[in-house]
Design a protein around this motif. Structure first.
Motif, PDB file in Angstrom:
ATOM      1  N   LYS A 269       0.835  -1.207   0.000  1.00 41.33           N
ATOM      2  CA  LYS A 269       0.000   0.000   0.000  1.00 41.33           C
ATOM      3  C   LYS A 269       0.874   1.262   0.000  1.00 41.33           C
ATOM      4  O   LYS A 269       0.647   2.186  -0.789  1.00 41.33           O
ATOM      5  N   LYS A 270       1.888   1.281   0.844  1.00 39.89           N
ATOM      6  CA  LYS A 270       2.766   2.456   0.917  1.00 39.89           C
ATOM      7  C   LYS A 270       3.595   2.621  -0.355  1.00 39.89           C
ATOM      8  O   LYS A 270       3.819   3.750  -0.803  1.00 39.89           O
ATOM      9  N   ARG A 271       4.012   1.499  -0.956  1.00 43.01           N
ATOM     10  CA  ARG A 271       4.763   1.594  -2.213  1.00 43.01           C
ATOM     11  C   ARG A 271       3.892   2.183  -3.326  1.00 43.01           C
ATOM     12  O   ARG A 271       4.359   2.997  -4.135  1.00 43.01           O
ATOM     13  N   ILE A 272       2.649   1.787  -3.361  1.00 43.24           N
ATOM     14  CA  ILE A 272       1.728   2.315  -4.371  1.00 43.24           C
ATOM     15  C   ILE A 272       1.544   3.815  -4.184  1.00 43.24           C
ATOM     16  O   ILE A 272       1.599   4.593  -5.140  1.00 43.24           O
ATOM     17  N   LEU A 273       1.364   4.235  -2.941  1.00 47.76           N
ATOM     18  CA  LEU A 273       1.170   5.663  -2.656  1.00 47.76           C
ATOM     19  C   LEU A 273       2.413   6.471  -3.023  1.00 47.76           C
ATOM     20  O   LEU A 273       2.312   7.578  -3.571  1.00 47.76           O
ATOM     21  N   LYS A 274       3.597   5.924  -2.731  1.00 52.59           N
ATOM     22  CA  LYS A 274       4.840   6.617  -3.068  1.00 52.59           C
ATOM     23  C   LYS A 274       5.012   6.760  -4.576  1.00 52.59           C
ATOM     24  O   LYS A 274       5.647   7.708  -5.048  1.00 52.59           O
ATOM     25  N   SER A 275       4.436   5.828  -5.339  1.00 52.55           N
ATOM     26  CA  SER A 275       4.599   5.863  -6.790  1.00 52.55           C
ATOM     27  C   SER A 275       3.798   6.995  -7.437  1.00 52.55           C
ATOM     28  O   SER A 275       4.083   7.390  -8.560  1.00 52.55           O
ATOM     29  N   PHE A 276       2.830   7.536  -6.722  1.00 57.38           N
ATOM     30  CA  PHE A 276       2.000   8.598  -7.289  1.00 57.38           C
ATOM     31  C   PHE A 276       2.739   9.924  -7.345  1.00 57.38           C
ATOM     32  O   PHE A 276       2.597  10.692  -8.285  1.00 57.38           O
ATOM     33  N   SER A 277       3.516  10.214  -6.310  1.00 54.69           N
ATOM     34  CA  SER A 277       4.233  11.486  -6.268  1.00 54.69           C
ATOM     35  C   SER A 277       5.304  11.460  -5.182  1.00 54.69           C
ATOM     36  O   SER A 277       5.091  10.909  -4.108  1.00 54.69           O
ATOM     37  N   THR A 278       6.443  12.030  -5.482  1.00 57.08           N
ATOM     38  CA  THR A 278       7.502  12.171  -4.477  1.00 57.08           C
ATOM     39  C   THR A 278       7.553  13.609  -3.978  1.00 57.08           C
ATOM     40  O   THR A 278       8.334  13.934  -3.094  1.00 57.08           O
ATOM     41  N   ASP A 279       6.687  14.439  -4.559  1.00 59.30           N
ATOM     42  CA  ASP A 279       6.689  15.869  -4.236  1.00 59.30           C
ATOM     43  C   ASP A 279       5.719  16.160  -3.089  1.00 59.30           C
ATOM     44  O   ASP A 279       4.773  16.916  -3.235  1.00 59.30           O
ATOM     45  N   THR A 280       5.922  15.528  -1.964  1.00 59.94           N
ATOM     46  CA  THR A 280       5.095  15.785  -0.783  1.00 59.94           C
ATOM     47  C   THR A 280       5.895  15.473   0.467  1.00 59.94           C
ATOM     48  O   THR A 280       6.732  14.569   0.482  1.00 59.94           O
ATOM     49  N   GLU A 281       5.649  16.281   1.496  1.00 56.92           N
ATOM     50  CA  GLU A 281       6.338  16.069   2.761  1.00 56.92           C
ATOM     51  C   GLU A 281       5.573  15.101   3.665  1.00 56.92           C
ATOM     52  O   GLU A 281       6.064  14.707   4.721  1.00 56.92           O
ATOM     53  N   LEU A 282       4.366  14.727   3.241  1.00 55.13           N
ATOM     54  CA  LEU A 282       3.556  13.824   4.056  1.00 55.13           C
ATOM     55  C   LEU A 282       4.116  12.401   3.971  1.00 55.13           C
ATOM     56  O   LEU A 282       4.306  11.876   2.880  1.00 55.13           O
ATOM     57  N   PRO A 283       4.387  11.779   5.108  1.00 51.20           N
ATOM     58  CA  PRO A 283       4.904  10.398   5.096  1.00 51.20           C
ATOM     59  C   PRO A 283       3.869   9.439   4.498  1.00 51.20           C
ATOM     60  O   PRO A 283       2.665   9.593   4.732  1.00 51.20           O
ATOM     61  N   ALA A 284       4.358   8.469   3.748  1.00 52.86           N
ATOM     62  CA  ALA A 284       3.449   7.499   3.129  1.00 52.86           C
ATOM     63  C   ALA A 284       2.657   6.746   4.196  1.00 52.86           C
ATOM     64  O   ALA A 284       1.490   6.405   3.983  1.00 52.86           O
ATOM     65  N   GLY A 285       3.289   6.512   5.341  1.00 46.08           N
ATOM     66  CA  GLY A 285       2.597   5.815   6.419  1.00 46.08           C
ATOM     67  C   GLY A 285       1.399   6.590   6.935  1.00 46.08           C
ATOM     68  O   GLY A 285       0.359   6.008   7.247  1.00 46.08           O
ATOM     69  N   MET A 286       1.556   7.916   7.033  1.00 49.59           N
ATOM     70  CA  MET A 286       0.458   8.758   7.501  1.00 49.59           C
ATOM     71  C   MET A 286      -0.687   8.759   6.484  1.00 49.59           C
ATOM     72  O   MET A 286      -1.867   8.650   6.839  1.00 49.59           O
ATOM     73  N   ILE A 287      -0.334   8.870   5.206  1.00 48.42           N
ATOM     74  CA  ILE A 287      -1.347   8.864   4.147  1.00 48.42           C
ATOM     75  C   ILE A 287      -2.095   7.530   4.157  1.00 48.42           C
ATOM     76  O   ILE A 287      -3.327   7.493   4.081  1.00 48.42           O
ATOM     77  N   ALA A 288      -1.342   6.447   4.280  1.00 44.16           N
ATOM     78  CA  ALA A 288      -1.943   5.111   4.309  1.00 44.16           C
ATOM     79  C   ALA A 288      -2.897   4.969   5.486  1.00 44.16           C
ATOM     80  O   ALA A 288      -3.986   4.398   5.359  1.00 44.16           O
ATOM     81  N   SER A 289      -2.484   5.497   6.641  1.00 43.48           N
ATOM     82  CA  SER A 289      -3.307   5.409   7.841  1.00 43.48           C
ATOM     83  C   SER A 289      -4.599   6.198   7.690  1.00 43.48           C
ATOM     84  O   SER A 289      -5.680   5.735   8.088  1.00 43.48           O
ATOM     85  N   GLU A 290      -4.515   7.387   7.115  1.00 47.29           N
ATOM     86  CA  GLU A 290      -5.709   8.210   6.923  1.00 47.29           C
ATOM     87  C   GLU A 290      -6.655   7.584   5.904  1.00 47.29           C
ATOM     88  O   GLU A 290      -7.881   7.608   6.072  1.00 47.29           O
ATOM     89  N   ILE A 291      -6.095   7.002   4.854  1.00 43.87           N
ATOM     90  CA  ILE A 291      -6.934   6.314   3.862  1.00 43.87           C
ATOM     91  C   ILE A 291      -7.659   5.146   4.522  1.00 43.87           C
ATOM     92  O   ILE A 291      -8.855   4.916   4.274  1.00 43.87           O
ATOM     93  N   SER A 292      -6.964   4.421   5.376  1.00 42.36           N
ATOM     94  CA  SER A 292      -7.577   3.315   6.100  1.00 42.36           C
ATOM     95  C   SER A 292      -8.721   3.816   6.982  1.00 42.36           C
ATOM     96  O   SER A 292      -9.787   3.195   7.056  1.00 42.36           O
ATOM     97  N   ARG A 293      -8.495   4.947   7.628  1.00 45.40           N
ATOM     98  CA  ARG A 293      -9.541   5.521   8.490  1.00 45.40           C
ATOM     99  C   ARG A 293     -10.759   5.910   7.665  1.00 45.40           C
ATOM    100  O   ARG A 293     -11.904   5.673   8.075  1.00 45.40           O
ATOM    101  N   TYR A 294     -10.522   6.517   6.502  1.00 47.46           N
ATOM    102  CA  TYR A 294     -11.636   6.877   5.621  1.00 47.46           C
ATOM    103  C   TYR A 294     -12.415   5.635   5.193  1.00 47.46           C
ATOM    104  O   TYR A 294     -13.644   5.597   5.228  1.00 47.46           O
ATOM    105  N   LYS A 295     -11.677   4.625   4.776  1.00 44.23           N
ATOM    106  CA  LYS A 295     -12.326   3.433   4.226  1.00 44.23           C
ATOM    107  C   LYS A 295     -13.150   2.708   5.279  1.00 44.23           C
ATOM    108  O   LYS A 295     -14.301   2.311   5.018  1.00 44.23           O
TER     109      LYS A 295
END
Length: 240
Positions: A116-142
């Motif tokens: 999941k984190k590898r997929i998210l990292k593949s979308f863009s490297t131009d962000t300061e948000l950690p992939a783990g945080m994004i993954a966690s928030e997506i999980s919370r949404y879902k």
């Protein structure tokens, strides 16, 4: 039948032999909660209830395996074992049969959190948000059944608008590559049952006796899934 109940005390026997309707069993740690629910499962089958009409859910594969062994040791013989598994294993089995109702193929692959984190990292490297945080928030949404569009509409801060964008890309990637993540194993079955009342009724009638161990650990999505599975009956026994 008496032999099945012989190792239980009076209170445990009362719980194990209460068959129809909703049942809440409350007890402290080490008081024999799991022993009671596995004995109850064996007792149901000994009464002539088809093992295929029972569903027992717990939270770890280890617990499921131990509970299955306990229940089966109390029975002389059964044609096939009852379904006793984790919530997520049940979701996986359900999707293998019914994911086509979402226009998806049942040859899907389940990804883990690292994928999941590898997929998210593949979308863009131009962000300061950690992939783990994004993954966690997506999980919370879902698990809150919030779709990407709603996540975007509710996002007030720029960081959450960015996460909502990632969420949308991520969901599109999963669909286009026929992948499901750990959250989908609960989210998608709930969605299918919610959108297909005919199937919801069929599944509820199939599993006429449902039990949940360690019920205090259930989240809102698991509770909603249980409500769908109890659509045609109230035979839900929970232990916690």
């Amino acid at each position: 039948m008496k032999e099945i109940l012989s190792t239980l005390n009076d209170a445990q026997q009362d719980a194990a032999t209460c068959i129809d309707g909703p049942i809440l069993i409350l007890a402290g740690a080490g008081s024999g909660k799991t022993k009671t629910i596995t004995t109850r499962l064996a007792y149901l089958i000994s009464l002539g209830i088809d093992p295929a009409n029972t569903l027992t859910l717990t939270f770890t594969n280890k617990a499921a395996s131990e509970m299955r062994e306990r229940a089966m040791s109390l029975l002389e013989s059964v044609n096939y074992p009852p379904l006793l598994c984790t919530f997520h294993k049940f979701g996986l089995l359900f999707l293998k049969f019914h994911i086509e109702r979402l226009g998806r193929k049942n040859s899907f692959v389940v990804i883990d959190n690292d994928d999941k984190k590898r997929i998210l990292k593949s979308f863009s490297t131009d962000t300061e948000l950690p992939a783990g945080m994004i993954a966690s928030e997506i999980s919370r949404y879902k698990t809150s059944l919030i779709e990407p569009r709603v996540a975007w509409e509710k996002a007030e801060q720029k960081s959450y608008q960015l996460i909502a964008k990632f969420y949308e890309q991520y969901e599109e990637y999963l669909k286009s590559n026929n992948l499901v993540d750990f959250d989908d194993l609960l989210v998608l079955p709930y969605r299918i049952l919610d959108e297909n009342e005919d199937l919801c009724e069929v599944m509820s009638k199939r599993y006429g006796y449902i039990m949940v161990d360690e019920y205090q650990d259930t989240n809102e999505l698991q509770y909603k899934l249980l409500r769908k599975l109890c659509h045609t009956h109230s035979n839900l026994c929970v232990v916690g």
